[in-house]
Design a protein around this motif. Structure first.
Motif, PDB file in Angstrom:
ATOM      1  N   PRO A 150      -3.020  47.182 -22.921  1.00  0.00           N
ATOM      2  CA  PRO A 150      -2.084  47.670 -21.894  1.00  0.00           C
ATOM      3  C   PRO A 150      -1.122  48.688 -22.484  1.00  0.00           C
ATOM      4  N   LYS A 151      -0.545  49.513 -21.621  1.00  0.00           N
ATOM      5  CA  LYS A 151       0.448  50.484 -22.087  1.00  0.00           C
ATOM      6  C   LYS A 151       1.655  49.730 -22.616  1.00  0.00           C
ATOM      7  N   LEU A 152       1.957  49.937 -23.881  1.00  0.00           N
ATOM      8  CA  LEU A 152       3.037  49.188 -24.521  1.00  0.00           C
ATOM      9  C   LEU A 152       4.394  49.843 -24.305  1.00  0.00           C
ATOM     10  N   ARG A 153       4.382  51.135 -24.064  1.00  0.00           N
ATOM     11  CA  ARG A 153       5.635  51.885 -23.960  1.00  0.00           C
ATOM     12  C   ARG A 153       5.693  52.551 -22.593  1.00  0.00           C
ATOM     13  N   ILE A 154       6.431  51.963 -21.674  1.00  0.00           N
ATOM     14  CA  ILE A 154       6.618  52.526 -20.341  1.00  0.00           C
ATOM     15  C   ILE A 154       7.909  53.333 -20.350  1.00  0.00           C
ATOM     16  N   ALA A 155       7.861  54.539 -19.833  1.00  0.00           N
ATOM     17  CA  ALA A 155       8.984  55.474 -19.979  1.00  0.00           C
ATOM     18  C   ALA A 155      10.035  55.277 -18.884  1.00  0.00           C
ATOM     19  N   ASP A 156      10.491  54.012 -18.694  1.00  0.00           N
ATOM     20  CA  ASP A 156      11.516  53.784 -17.680  1.00  0.00           C
ATOM     21  C   ASP A 156      12.856  54.391 -18.080  1.00  0.00           C
ATOM     22  N   PHE A 157      13.047  54.634 -19.363  1.00  0.00           N
ATOM     23  CA  PHE A 157      14.276  55.269 -19.825  1.00  0.00           C
ATOM     24  C   PHE A 157      14.297  56.766 -19.513  1.00  0.00           C
ATOM     25  N   VAL A 158      13.149  57.318 -19.140  1.00  0.00           N
ATOM     26  CA  VAL A 158      13.046  58.732 -18.755  1.00  0.00           C
ATOM     27  C   VAL A 158      13.036  58.881 -17.234  1.00  0.00           C
ATOM     28  N   HIS A 159      12.306  58.000 -16.549  1.00  0.00           N
ATOM     29  CA  HIS A 159      12.050  58.159 -15.115  1.00  0.00           C
ATOM     30  C   HIS A 159      12.676  57.074 -14.249  1.00  0.00           C
ATOM     31  N   GLY A 160      13.285  56.058 -14.858  1.00  0.00           N
ATOM     32  CA  GLY A 160      13.796  54.927 -14.100  1.00  0.00           C
ATOM     33  C   GLY A 160      12.753  53.836 -13.985  1.00  0.00           C
ATOM     34  N   LYS A 161      13.200  52.632 -13.658  1.00  0.00           N
ATOM     35  CA  LYS A 161      12.276  51.493 -13.598  1.00  0.00           C
ATOM     36  C   LYS A 161      11.245  51.642 -12.494  1.00  0.00           C
ATOM     37  N   ASP A 162      11.571  52.380 -11.428  1.00  0.00           N
ATOM     38  CA  ASP A 162      10.592  52.611 -10.358  1.00  0.00           C
ATOM     39  C   ASP A 162       9.800  53.896 -10.560  1.00  0.00           C
ATOM     40  N   GLY A 163      10.088  54.623 -11.649  1.00  0.00           N
ATOM     41  CA  GLY A 163       9.380  55.868 -11.929  1.00  0.00           C
ATOM     42  C   GLY A 163       9.909  57.065 -11.181  1.00  0.00           C
ATOM     43  N   LEU A 164      10.741  56.829 -10.171  1.00  0.00           N
ATOM     44  CA  LEU A 164      11.251  57.912  -9.329  1.00  0.00           C
ATOM     45  C   LEU A 164      12.785  57.884  -9.275  1.00  0.00           C
ATOM     46  N   GLY A 165      13.380  57.686 -10.435  1.00  0.00           N
ATOM     47  CA  GLY A 165      14.822  57.834 -10.536  1.00  0.00           C
ATOM     48  C   GLY A 165      15.631  56.694  -9.979  1.00  0.00           C
ATOM     49  N   ASN A 166      15.008  55.503  -9.825  1.00  0.00           N
ATOM     50  CA  ASN A 166      15.699  54.315  -9.294  1.00  0.00           C
ATOM     51  C   ASN A 166      16.294  54.565  -7.906  1.00  0.00           C
ATOM     52  N   ILE A 167      15.456  55.125  -7.004  1.00  0.00           N
ATOM     53  CA  ILE A 167      15.950  55.433  -5.653  1.00  0.00           C
ATOM     54  C   ILE A 167      15.680  54.301  -4.672  1.00  0.00           C
ATOM     55  N   SER A 168      15.001  53.241  -5.120  1.00  0.00           N
ATOM     56  CA  SER A 168      14.739  52.069  -4.261  1.00  0.00           C
ATOM     57  C   SER A 168      14.023  52.464  -2.966  1.00  0.00           C
ATOM     58  N   PHE A 169      12.880  53.126  -3.107  1.00  0.00           N
ATOM     59  CA  PHE A 169      12.120  53.560  -1.942  1.00  0.00           C
ATOM     60  C   PHE A 169      11.410  52.372  -1.288  1.00  0.00           C
ATOM     61  N   PRO A 170      11.129  52.460   0.009  1.00  0.00           N
ATOM     62  CA  PRO A 170      10.438  51.358   0.692  1.00  0.00           C
ATOM     63  C   PRO A 170       8.974  51.284   0.272  1.00  0.00           C
TER      64      PRO A 170
END
Length: 323
Positions: free
Chosen positions: A80-100
């Motif tokens: 599995p991918k060991l390093r997820i770039a949430d520190f670059v893109h946010g935990k949702d990948g889209l800037g932590n905008i909490s999309f539906p």
């Protein structure tokens, strides 16, 4: 968008990702291409979230008719991918905008199957724009010996040619995500253009341009402004620049207009072991080697060595601002 007979069919293999989102938005305002599908892969986010994000982006764009095929969650070595770039893109990948949650679902075919099916359906017509690790592409190559002949071109965002990597001094993130897959793709014999971070670090969307997008009434520009602050903050802190690197939009630009770049041709191999695992090594000297090596008798690819950064920047701005 009305498509002409000369429009290029593309499939975007993606791990959205804020800059992936910019590239996808750019593609749907580009008359040069017809996006016939998105396939998803781990990278900036896990594959499950990449699929959710791809479906959500198509809703934002108003193109829910475009199929999304869920890709591999593991590398070829079943890691599995060991390093997820949430520190670059946010935990949702889209800037932590909490999309539906997206309304649609991925198609029944997995990414590998979708790629093979489309290449067989439109032989010689499809360009794959690979914006993440190359696992899905390698699986398609392994599944169908005709895939590399049926596919028109593969544009790869990956590698660090003549510069340090962005994960460690040796390796760039997409290649390190699955070095074995990358080596299979680079040596497959497909028509390949490679856009490394030596190129993408020259193409910057500035803080001032983000302000220009904020003042626009364009729906695409408004969406970018919604997701971008997290990405800009990361770049300010990590690179001390007043802007962000346009990795994925630059790779997409190569699919739109390769004349924006100059390329050198040669064999690329990927280091698979040791401290430099994931390093892309490019033999472009033209030298006739005195002994047989891993670079002999392998097909060449085209690696970008210069870029018209101003034109790509202008192209992205123009298409994000388009109403």
């Amino acid at each position: 968008m009305e498509q002409s007979a000369s429009t290029k069919k593309i499939i975007i293999d993606t791990d959205p990702g804020i800059d992936d989102a910019m590239a996808i938005l750019m593609a749907f305002h580009s008359p040069e291409v017809d996006v016939i599908g998105l396939t998803t892969i781990y990278g900036n986010v896990p594959t499950s979230l990449a699929t959710h994000n791809a479906l959500y982006l198509l809703e934002v764009i108003g193109r829910e008719d475009v199929p999304v095929a869920h890709g591999s969650a593991m590398s070829l070595k079943n890691v599995p991918k060991l390093r997820i770039a949430d520190f670059v893109h946010g935990k949702d990948g889209l800037g932590n905008i909490s999309f539906p949650p997206p309304k649609n679902k991925a198609v029944d075919l997995c990414a590998k199957e979708f790629l093979v099916k489309m290449a067989n359906m439109f032989p010689g017509e499809i360009t794959v724009v690979a914006l993440g690790p190359l696992t899905n592409i390698a699986l398609a190559i392994e599944a169908d010996p005709m895939f590399v002949k049926n596919i028109k071109q593969i544009v790869i965002l990956g590698g660090a040619f003549f510069v340090n990597g962005n994960v460690n001094p040796a390796a760039e993130a997409n290649i390190l995500g699955d070095p074995e897959a990358a080596d299979i793709v680079f040596t497959s014999g497909a028509d390949i253009l490679v856009i490394g971070i030596n190129i993408t670090h020259q193409v910057v969307l500035t803080d001032k341009q983000l302000m220009q997008l904020e003042e626009s009434e364009s729906a695409f520009a408004k969406f970018v402004c919604k997701i971008a602050p997290f990405y800009f903050t990361y770049h300010h802190e990590a690179y001390d620049i007043k802007g962000v690197y346009l990795h994925d939009p630059t790779a997409l630009a190569a699919a739109l207009d390769a004349s924006l770049f100059t390329f050198a041709s040669g064999v690329v191999r990927v280091q698979l072991e040791g401290i430099s695992r994931g390093m892309t090594i490019f033999n472009n000297t033209g030298k006739r080697w005195g002994e047989v090596s891993a670079w002999c008798n392998n097909p060449a690819v085209k690696v970008a060595v210069t870029v018209d950064a101003h034109r790509i920047n202008s192209m992205l701005m123009e298409r994000l601002l388009k109403m």
